[in-house]
Each structure stands twice: as structure tokens, then as C-alpha cells.
Design a protein around this motif. Structure first.
Motif, PDB file in Angstrom:
ATOM      1  N   PHE A 103       0.441  -0.991  -0.212  1.00 41.34           N
ATOM      2  CA  PHE A 103       0.211  -0.777  -0.068  1.00 41.34           C
ATOM      3  C   PHE A 103       0.990   1.338  -0.275  1.00 41.34           C
ATOM      4  CE2 PHE A 103      -3.545  -2.772   1.685  1.00 41.34           C
ATOM      5  CZ  PHE A 103      -4.174  -2.832   0.347  1.00 41.34           C
ATOM      6  N   ALA A 104       1.940   0.991   0.511  1.00 38.60           N
ATOM      7  CA  ALA A 104       2.717   2.358   0.688  1.00 38.60           C
ATOM      8  C   ALA A 104       3.171   2.913  -0.319  1.00 38.60           C
ATOM      9  CB  ALA A 104       4.063   2.128   1.408  1.00 38.60           C
ATOM     10  N   LEU A 105       3.654   2.091  -1.572  1.00 36.27           N
ATOM     11  CA  LEU A 105       4.684   1.840  -2.438  1.00 36.27           C
ATOM     12  C   LEU A 105       3.305   1.878  -3.832  1.00 36.27           C
ATOM     13  CD1 LEU A 105       6.699  -1.353  -3.173  1.00 36.27           C
ATOM     14  CD2 LEU A 105       7.643   1.247  -2.878  1.00 36.27           C
ATOM     15  N   THR A 106       2.212   1.641  -3.584  1.00 35.34           N
ATOM     16  CA  THR A 106       1.350   2.208  -4.603  1.00 35.34           C
ATOM     17  C   THR A 106       0.682   3.760  -4.345  1.00 35.34           C
ATOM     18  OG1 THR A 106      -0.890   1.081  -3.616  1.00 35.34           O
ATOM     19  CG2 THR A 106       0.521  -0.310  -5.355  1.00 35.34           C
ATOM     20  N   GLU A 107       0.402   4.003  -2.974  1.00 39.07           N
ATOM     21  CA  GLU A 107      -0.087   5.514  -2.554  1.00 39.07           C
ATOM     22  C   GLU A 107       1.344   6.155  -2.836  1.00 39.07           C
ATOM     23  OE1 GLU A 107      -2.327   5.647   1.301  1.00 39.07           O
ATOM     24  OE2 GLU A 107      -2.810   3.022   0.593  1.00 39.07           O
ATOM     25  N   ALA A 108       2.348   6.232  -2.304  1.00 37.56           N
ATOM     26  CA  ALA A 108       3.257   6.628  -3.226  1.00 37.56           C
ATOM     27  C   ALA A 108       3.834   7.242  -4.645  1.00 37.56           C
ATOM     28  CB  ALA A 108       5.037   6.513  -2.116  1.00 37.56           C
ATOM     29  N   HIS A 109       3.905   6.596  -4.950  1.00 40.96           N
ATOM     30  CA  HIS A 109       3.788   6.242  -6.951  1.00 40.96           C
ATOM     31  C   HIS A 109       2.547   6.945  -7.446  1.00 40.96           C
ATOM     32  CE1 HIS A 109       4.734   4.185 -10.961  1.00 40.96           C
ATOM     33  NE2 HIS A 109       3.334   4.854 -10.627  1.00 40.96           N
ATOM     34  N   GLU A 110       3.976   7.664  -8.064  1.00 48.03           N
ATOM     35  CA  GLU A 110       3.752   9.048  -8.909  1.00 48.03           C
ATOM     36  C   GLU A 110       3.211   9.163 -10.258  1.00 48.03           C
ATOM     37  OE1 GLU A 110       5.102  12.637  -7.698  1.00 48.03           O
ATOM     38  OE2 GLU A 110       3.601  12.385  -5.446  1.00 48.03           O
ATOM     39  N   GLY A 111       2.548   8.856 -10.869  1.00 46.43           N
ATOM     40  CA  GLY A 111       2.816   9.061 -12.443  1.00 46.43           C
ATOM     41  C   GLY A 111       1.171   9.369 -13.217  1.00 46.43           C
ATOM     42  N   PRO A 112       1.729   8.878 -14.956  1.00 47.24           N
ATOM     43  CA  PRO A 112       0.570   9.324 -15.347  1.00 47.24           C
ATOM     44  C   PRO A 112      -1.051   8.745 -15.098  1.00 47.24           C
ATOM     45  CG  PRO A 112       2.135   8.761 -16.670  1.00 47.24           C
ATOM     46  CD  PRO A 112       2.543   8.890 -15.840  1.00 47.24           C
ATOM     47  N   SER A 113      -2.054   8.943 -14.993  1.00 47.05           N
ATOM     48  CA  SER A 113      -3.559   8.853 -14.605  1.00 47.05           C
ATOM     49  C   SER A 113      -4.192   9.044 -15.820  1.00 47.05           C
ATOM     50  CB  SER A 113      -3.701   9.222 -13.706  1.00 47.05           C
ATOM     51  OG  SER A 113      -5.682   9.150 -13.497  1.00 47.05           O
ATOM     52  N   ALA A 231      -0.609  -4.840  -6.824  1.00 43.11           N
ATOM     53  CA  ALA A 231      -1.140  -3.645  -7.413  1.00 43.11           C
ATOM     54  C   ALA A 231      -1.791  -3.023  -7.816  1.00 43.11           C
ATOM     55  CB  ALA A 231       0.621  -2.943  -7.777  1.00 43.11           C
ATOM     56  N   PHE A 232      -2.106  -3.968  -8.793  1.00 47.24           N
ATOM     57  CA  PHE A 232      -3.323  -4.118  -9.642  1.00 47.24           C
ATOM     58  C   PHE A 232      -4.596  -3.954  -8.731  1.00 47.24           C
ATOM     59  CE2 PHE A 232      -6.439  -4.163 -12.979  1.00 47.24           C
ATOM     60  CZ  PHE A 232      -5.972  -4.180 -14.383  1.00 47.24           C
ATOM     61  N   GLU A 233      -4.962  -4.779  -8.096  1.00 41.45           N
ATOM     62  CA  GLU A 233      -6.235  -4.505  -8.192  1.00 41.45           C
ATOM     63  C   GLU A 233      -6.024  -2.977  -6.442  1.00 41.45           C
ATOM     64  OE1 GLU A 233      -8.728  -6.359  -7.825  1.00 41.45           O
ATOM     65  OE2 GLU A 233      -8.042  -7.925  -8.136  1.00 41.45           O
ATOM     66  N   ALA A 234      -4.873  -1.837  -5.907  1.00 38.37           N
ATOM     67  CA  ALA A 234      -4.385  -1.473  -4.708  1.00 38.37           C
ATOM     68  C   ALA A 234      -4.528  -0.311  -5.666  1.00 38.37           C
ATOM     69  CB  ALA A 234      -3.422  -1.415  -4.647  1.00 38.37           C
ATOM     70  N   THR A 235      -4.766   0.289  -7.230  1.00 43.22           N
ATOM     71  CA  THR A 235      -4.973   0.794  -7.873  1.00 43.22           C
ATOM     72  C   THR A 235      -5.880   0.807  -8.679  1.00 43.22           C
ATOM     73  OG1 THR A 235      -3.728  -0.004 -10.056  1.00 43.22           O
ATOM     74  CG2 THR A 235      -2.320   1.853  -8.178  1.00 43.22           C
ATOM     75  N   SER A 236      -7.391   0.736  -8.372  1.00 40.81           N
ATOM     76  CA  SER A 236      -8.827   0.248  -9.011  1.00 40.81           C
ATOM     77  C   SER A 236      -9.196   0.671  -8.212  1.00 40.81           C
ATOM     78  CB  SER A 236      -8.578  -1.352  -9.176  1.00 40.81           C
ATOM     79  OG  SER A 236      -9.633  -1.537 -10.082  1.00 40.81           O
ATOM     80  N   CYS A 300       3.880  -3.721 -12.585  1.00 36.23           N
ATOM     81  CA  CYS A 300       2.287  -3.758 -12.552  1.00 36.23           C
ATOM     82  C   CYS A 300       2.884  -1.860 -12.606  1.00 36.23           C
ATOM     83  CB  CYS A 300       2.050  -4.101 -11.352  1.00 36.23           C
ATOM     84  SG  CYS A 300      -0.034  -3.389 -11.431  1.00 36.23           S
ATOM     85  N   LEU A 301       3.360  -1.262 -11.682  1.00 36.23           N
ATOM     86  CA  LEU A 301       3.005   0.320 -11.810  1.00 36.23           C
ATOM     87  C   LEU A 301       3.865   0.950 -13.007  1.00 36.23           C
ATOM     88  CD1 LEU A 301       4.014   0.531  -7.890  1.00 36.23           C
ATOM     89  CD2 LEU A 301       1.201   0.994  -9.129  1.00 36.23           C
ATOM     90  N   VAL A 302       4.717   0.291 -12.921  1.00 37.99           N
ATOM     91  CA  VAL A 302       5.800   0.535 -14.170  1.00 37.99           C
ATOM     92  C   VAL A 302       5.299   0.868 -15.848  1.00 37.99           C
ATOM     93  CG1 VAL A 302       7.689   0.840 -13.681  1.00 37.99           C
ATOM     94  CG2 VAL A 302       7.237  -1.025 -13.913  1.00 37.99           C
ATOM     95  N   LEU A 303       4.367  -0.242 -15.623  1.00 41.48           N
ATOM     96  CA  LEU A 303       4.110  -1.001 -16.405  1.00 41.48           C
ATOM     97  C   LEU A 303       2.167  -0.135 -17.497  1.00 41.48           C
ATOM     98  CD1 LEU A 303       4.570  -4.746 -16.770  1.00 41.48           C
ATOM     99  CD2 LEU A 303       5.571  -3.029 -18.363  1.00 41.48           C
TER     100      LEU A 303
END
Lengths: 319, 74
Positions: A103-113, A231-236, A300-303
Motif C-alpha cells: 500500500f505504501a508503494l502504490t500510494e507513493a507512486h506518482e504517474g500519469p493517470s 498492485a493492480f487491485e490497489a490502484t483500481s 505493475c506500476l511502471v507498465l
């Protein structure tokens, strides 16, 4: 589904062999990323639903497996390098339980949405294009993760099955997630048959698909498969909500809105199950799996960043 | 490899799981009554119930707790 169009010398040689059943192409190198990605995607597809124009026994042809392995080695090395770069920016705190770390990684990650774009600004044509791109995965949603089930011990296996059962509609075919996506596509006037839009798929989408198959098909990468799932579920959930708002802004059909609305609540439960219970149980039983889990999270995040960057740049160029 | 000895007395899988800084997971079928007396039935094998009070899908979790500062999360 029939074989997609070749994208270079390797996929061209490979697809003629797949059609004719001749000896696999040895010594033909991929011309570019597109060529490598469509070749690998097609070789993986032999393990899912196959192609009408390819014999079923091609799945376990040792020469084709050799071609697949060569492509996988290059692809896995590339993914590893991209995950390592991600770890430089977003280091792990090994003291944290793996669920918290995910959760910490998926929440900290900044990327285009893409979800933000759909919510606020996307045109209907852009949304339809995105649905066609997403269809390459969503029409086999959850399937790559099912490869992992027999490779798990009891605790993560039971929790993964709870999650997958929901993905597959709890026994109700009309609730099965890839069926919901099919209905959403039809409601927008798109084709819903499996693989209908693979020829349109950008290389970033093919690579996103290939990563899930790579992680799913190799027991060695079971941790990465589950990390990717988490990560897929945590960014959904939150992005799916934004997509529903964008689809409603454009007055799109209720069936396609429903697909994304379903994912708001489903994935709010799935992210907890995947990160804390499934990955948690895997890493508790074998702490050496933590690294593999985080590889899957970062991949998951970088792809997804790569897909979003590509689509947003494409739309900006044509605006 | 497993940390639990399968010969030990079985420990039941929890029906309710409180997730740190997140929702409450409910396993199986339940009927919830919300603060306004409305009843809601779970439909999934595992359902996430909002604990932060900010969900737009109340009583279910929609991930909104992640937008809150950690100190005010459940």
C-alpha cells in the motif's frame, strides 16, 4: 480468434510456422519491441484460448517453447531493470509487513493517470480507443492469476480463490468480470469477441499483458504474480470511480458504466485480500518471496505508467 | 513451506478482519443495517465495509480512506 498481424521479421516468420506447422524459426531476431511483444503475446496465447488457424498441439512444441523462452529472457531482464529503477525512487522499508509495504508503494507512486483524463477531459472517441486497448486484458480478466493457484500453500491459496471466485462471478456467468466487460463493449458499439482488437494494441499494452502471463506461467515468479495482482487491485477502486464519472459525463451506456462501478467496491475488498492476506501469507511462510512480490508490484506500476504515457501522448498529438 | 503445523488444532479463518488504516472485511453472507436503518446485503465472498466514514458507496468501502491523512484513517 485468428493470429494477429505480424509486426516484424520474427513475428512474420513465427506466424507462418504457427499456421503451417513447419519448423520453428531459429536465429530470427525481433526487429523491434513491437515485433518481440506480439510474438511473445501470441506464444502465450497458445496457453489460453489459442487461435483458430493454429493447431492445438503447438502449445507444447519444444521449438516454439525455445522461441518463447528467448523472448522471455529479454523481456524479464527489461522488466527487472525497470523495477530496479523504480526501487531507486521508491525504496522498500523491509521492516514493514509486506501488505503495508504494497500500500505504501502504490500510494507513493506518482504517474500519469488515464482515469483522471477519462474523468475530466477525454472525448468519447478516446474512451472507445481506451476500451479497445483494455479489452486485450479485460476479455481474459483474472485468467493469468489462475495459473498461480496450484503453486501455493493452503493459506494464500484459500484467500486467492476467494478473490478469483468473485472475479469469475461466484458461479454466475452474467456476473463474471470478463463477461461484464463484453457487455460494456457491445453497449458502446464495439466488438466483444476475444482478441478482436489485438492488432490495434500498442506495444505497451502487449507488454502489460505479457508480464502477467510471464509471472503466471512460471512457478518461480509466483510471488511476482501475486504482487502484480495486489498492485493492480490497489490502484483500481478510486480510478474506477473516476472512470465511471467520465463515462457518465459523456452519457455512455449503463453497461459500460456498470463494469467500472463493479470494480469500485469489488477491488476495495480485493486489494486488502491480495496485499495483506494473500501476499502476507506467502511472505510470512517464506520471507525470500518478498523480493519477488515487490518485483510484481513495481512491474505493475511502471507498465501502467507506460500505457498511460503512450495513450496521453497520442491523444495530445491528435488534439 | 508453512509456518503452521498442520497437526495443530485448526484455527478458524476469521469472519471479520479489521484492516489497518482501512476497511473491515466480512467473509460470507451478511445483512448490514446502516445508521439510517436501511439494510444492505453482501453479495461477494469477501466484502469491504467502510470504516473511515467517507465512502461514496457507504456502507461499502470504495478506497477513499487512502485519500485521508494517515492520522485520521481508521
Amino acid at each position: 480468434m485468428r493470429l494477429p498481424k505480424a509486426r516484424g521479421a520474427l513475428s512474420d516468420a513465427l506466424f507462418s510456422v504457427l499456421r503451417s506447422g513447419g519448423p520453428a524459426p531459429a536465429g530470427v531476431a525481433a526487429e523491434n519491441r513491437d515485433d518481440a511483444a506480439i510474438a511473445l503475446w501470441s506464444l502465450y496465447e497458445l496457453h489460453y484460448r489459442g487461435f483458430e488457424d493454429v493447431a492445438e498441439d503447438a502449445e507444447w512444441d519444444p521449438d516454439l517453447l525455445r522461441v518463447r523462452r528467448t523472448l522471455e529472457v529479454g523481456f524479464e531482464a527489461d522488466l527487472g531493470a525497470r523495477a530496479a529503477a523504480h526501487a531507486e525512487t521508491y525504496p522498500d522499508d523491509p521492516q514493514r509487513p509486506v501488505g503495508d509495504a504494497i500500500f505504501a508503494l502504490t500510494e507513493a507512486h506518482e504517474g500519469p493517470s488515464l482515469a483522471d483524463h477519462v474523468q475530466r477531459a477525454a472525448s468519447e472517441d478516446q474512451v472507445l480507443e481506451l476500451l479497445r486497448q483494455r479489452s486485450v486484458y479485460h476479455l481474459k480478466e483474472a485468467d493469468p492469476t489462475s495459473w498461480v493457484i496450484p503453486r501455493l500453500e493452503a493459506e494464500p491459496k484459500a484467500a486467492l480463490l476467494e478473490l478469483q471466485f468473485d472475479e469469475y462471478g461466484c458461479g454466475r456467468v452474467e456476473q463474471l468480470h470478463h463477461r461484464l466487460f463484453e457487455r460494456g463493449m457491445i453497449s458502446c458499439g464495439l466488438r466483444a469477441e476475444y482478441g478482436a482488437y489485438v492488432d490495434e494494441a500498442v506495444v505497451e499494452v502487449l507488454e502489460q499483458n505479457n508480464a502477467m502471463s510471464l509471472f503466471g506461467l512460471h512457478r518461480r515468479l509466483r510471488g511476482a504474480a501475486l504482487g502484480h495482482l495486489a498492485a493492480f487491485e490497489a490502484t483500481s477502486s478510486l480510478p474506477s470511480r473516476r472512470v465511471t464519472q467520465g463515462l457518465e459525463r459523456l452519457g455512455m451506456a449503463p453497461e459500460v458504466v456498470h463494469y467500472y462501478a463493479e470494480h469500485v467496491e469489488a477491488d476495495a475488498a480485493h486489494e486488502q485480500l491480495a496485499a495483506r492476506i494473500i501476499c502476507g501469507a506467502l511472505v510470512d511462510a517464506d520471507p525470500t518471496q518478498r523480493e519477488s512480490v515487490l518485483l510484481g508490484v513495481r512491474a505493475c506500476l511502471v507498465l501502467e505508467d507506460a500505457v498511460a504515457t503512450r495513450m496521453l501522448a497520442q491523444w495530445e498529438a491528435t488534439a | 513451506m508453512s509456518t503452521t503445523d498442520p497437526h495443530d488444532a485448526p484455527v478458524a479463518t476469521p469472519d471479520v478482519v479489521l484492516c489497518p488504516e482501512g476497511p473491515m472485511l466480512l467473509r460470507g453472507r451478511h445483512v448490514l443495517e446502516d445508521a439510517d436503518g436501511r439494510r444492505h446485503e453482501t453479495t461477494r465472498p469477501v466484502t469491504a465495509v467502510c470504516r473511515c466514514g467517507k465512502s461514496q458507496s457507504a456502507p461499502w468501502c470504495d478506497g477513499t480512506h487512502k485519500l485521508l491523512p494517515p492520522k485520521v484513517r481508521p
